[in-house]
Motif scaffolding. Structure first.
Motif, PDB file in Angstrom:
ATOM      1  N   GLU A 125       0.850  -1.189   0.000  1.00 56.62           N
ATOM      2  CA  GLU A 125       0.000   0.000   0.000  1.00 56.62           C
ATOM      3  C   GLU A 125       0.888   1.243   0.000  1.00 56.62           C
ATOM      4  O   GLU A 125       2.056   1.160   0.381  1.00 56.62           O
ATOM      5  CB  GLU A 125      -0.905   0.017   1.240  1.00 56.62           C
ATOM      6  CG  GLU A 125      -2.008  -1.027   1.221  1.00 56.62           C
ATOM      7  CD  GLU A 125      -2.978  -0.845   2.363  1.00 56.62           C
ATOM      8  OE1 GLU A 125      -2.681  -0.028   3.274  1.00 56.62           O
ATOM      9  OE2 GLU A 125      -4.026  -1.527   2.356  1.00 56.62           O
ATOM     10  N   PRO A 126       0.332   2.386  -0.404  1.00 55.53           N
ATOM     11  CA  PRO A 126       1.122   3.618  -0.366  1.00 55.53           C
ATOM     12  C   PRO A 126       1.591   3.928   1.054  1.00 55.53           C
ATOM     13  O   PRO A 126       0.821   3.829   2.004  1.00 55.53           O
ATOM     14  CB  PRO A 126       0.138   4.673  -0.872  1.00 55.53           C
ATOM     15  CG  PRO A 126      -0.843   3.907  -1.693  1.00 55.53           C
ATOM     16  CD  PRO A 126      -1.003   2.596  -0.997  1.00 55.53           C
ATOM     17  N   ARG A 127       2.863   4.308   1.172  1.00 51.82           N
ATOM     18  CA  ARG A 127       3.413   4.676   2.475  1.00 51.82           C
ATOM     19  C   ARG A 127       4.580   5.626   2.232  1.00 51.82           C
ATOM     20  O   ARG A 127       5.542   5.268   1.570  1.00 51.82           O
ATOM     21  CB  ARG A 127       3.882   3.439   3.248  1.00 51.82           C
ATOM     22  CG  ARG A 127       4.411   3.752   4.652  1.00 51.82           C
ATOM     23  CD  ARG A 127       4.774   2.472   5.390  1.00 51.82           C
ATOM     24  NE  ARG A 127       5.828   1.738   4.701  1.00 51.82           N
ATOM     25  CZ  ARG A 127       7.131   2.003   4.810  1.00 51.82           C
ATOM     26  NH1 ARG A 127       7.547   3.019   5.568  1.00 51.82           N
ATOM     27  NH2 ARG A 127       8.015   1.276   4.162  1.00 51.82           N
ATOM     28  N   GLU A 128       4.486   6.810   2.769  1.00 48.81           N
ATOM     29  CA  GLU A 128       5.499   7.818   2.503  1.00 48.81           C
ATOM     30  C   GLU A 128       6.677   7.718   3.451  1.00 48.81           C
ATOM     31  O   GLU A 128       6.514   7.693   4.670  1.00 48.81           O
ATOM     32  CB  GLU A 128       4.898   9.228   2.593  1.00 48.81           C
ATOM     33  CG  GLU A 128       5.893  10.336   2.260  1.00 48.81           C
ATOM     34  CD  GLU A 128       5.245  11.716   2.211  1.00 48.81           C
ATOM     35  OE1 GLU A 128       5.979  12.700   1.992  1.00 48.81           O
ATOM     36  OE2 GLU A 128       4.019  11.814   2.396  1.00 48.81           O
ATOM     37  N   ASP A 129       7.863   7.674   2.860  1.00 46.15           N
ATOM     38  CA  ASP A 129       9.112   7.752   3.620  1.00 46.15           C
ATOM     39  C   ASP A 129       9.572   9.204   3.531  1.00 46.15           C
ATOM     40  O   ASP A 129       9.989   9.683   2.472  1.00 46.15           O
ATOM     41  CB  ASP A 129      10.155   6.818   3.020  1.00 46.15           C
ATOM     42  CG  ASP A 129      11.509   6.923   3.700  1.00 46.15           C
ATOM     43  OD1 ASP A 129      11.640   7.704   4.675  1.00 46.15           O
ATOM     44  OD2 ASP A 129      12.457   6.247   3.247  1.00 46.15           O
TER      45      ASP A 129
END
Length: 298
Positions: free
Chosen positions: A274-278
């Motif tokens: 799933e989308p996950r921002e670093d």
């Protein structure tokens, strides 16, 4: 008068006749040459007096030709004024009008040359902003389609930006800012085209570099949404999951209703992600303080 040949001892009447004829011809030749001698004082030089046409008259003739859409003729008149009265106000005005007439004639390189000359000679003139605008527009009119080399597009961007930076209060700034966005969109489109090509060839590193340029340099253009989705795709193909998730997350945060976000989300889901921002990613850093532009699909 001496001659190069020798008569020897010939004393016959025929020989004397030949000599006399030769002398007669030589004297005739001398008379002929004398008559053609430009320094012959018997001929008086009569110079042709060309009446001097006032600069204003020639300039107005150029304006008249402009009104008749005779742009080539107008250029000639304006160039005549500038050459004959280079340090006068008429010469100054004629130079910028030459740039304009060339622009209207579609002679963009000549317009660029005249405009640059005007800017070099009269950088502080009230018409300098107009000359800069003609320079920029001459490049702008030569912007090719996205499949071709974009050198002219890049020059148009530089010239338009110089207009905004140097003459921020001029009447041409509003139009220049709009065209800057158009030109930037064109340059971003070129990067996208090359990036897509690399994707089809599975050159994912090359593709990422192109899409990265769009995200870094042209993020206010309409191409940024697709660029983020393509980054998701390319990073997934390389197995760099963290960056793929970040690209999709940034896309969803800034363009939640975008079809490109929906496509990126589905791509991640196909890999169980799933989308996950670093926030440490270069992609995340590029969008800090990002404000979505309005216009041109933005």
């Amino acid at each position: 008068m001496r001659f190069a040949f020798s008569l020897g001892t010939a004393r016959s009447g025929l020989a004397r006749s030949v000599v006399l004829v030769a002398v007669g011809l030589s004297l005739a030749a001398c008379d002929t040459l004398s008559s053609l001698n430009p320094f012959d004082k018997s001929e008086k030089y009569k110079p042709e007096i060309v009446p001097e046409v006032p600069a204003e008259q020639t300039y107005n003739e150029g304006l008249s030709r402009l009104q008749d859409h005779n742009y080539t003729g107008a250029v000639k008149k304006f160039d005549d004024v500038e050459k004959q009265y280079p340090y006068s106000q008429w010469g100054k005005k004629a130079l910028v009008m030459s740039a304009y007439a060339n622009y209207e004639a579609g002679e963009y390189q000549d317009s660029i040359t005249a405009a640059r000359r005007y800017l070099n000679l009269h950088p502080s003139s009230p018409d300098a902003a107009y000359a800069q605008y003609l320079l920029a527009m001459s490049y702008y009119r030569q912007v090719p389609d996205v499949t071709r080399d974009q050198e002219r597009t890049e020059k148009a961007l530089v010239a338009l930006q110089e207009l905004v930076d140097r003459y921020p209060k001029s009447e041409y700034v509003s139009d220049a800012k709009f065209k800057i966005q158009v030109v930037r969109d064109q340059l971003a489109g070129k990067e996208m085209e090359v990036g897509r090509f690399y994707l089809t060839k599975r050159n994912y590193t090359g593709a990422i570099n192109r899409f990265r340029d769009v995200v870094s340099k042209y993020q206010t253009t309409r191409h940024v949404e697709e660029a983020l989705m393509r980054l998701t795709e390319a990073y997934m193909a390389l197995g760099i999951v963290n960056e793929a998730q970040t690209a999709a997350a940034v896309l969803g945060h800034n363009f939640p209703d975008s079809q490109w976000y929906k496509d990126a989300y589905k791509l991640l889901q196909s890999g169980g992600l799933e989308p996950r921002e670093d926030t440490g990613s270069w992609i995340s850093r590029q969008f800090r303080g990002f404000t979505r532009a309005v216009g041109l699909g933005g």
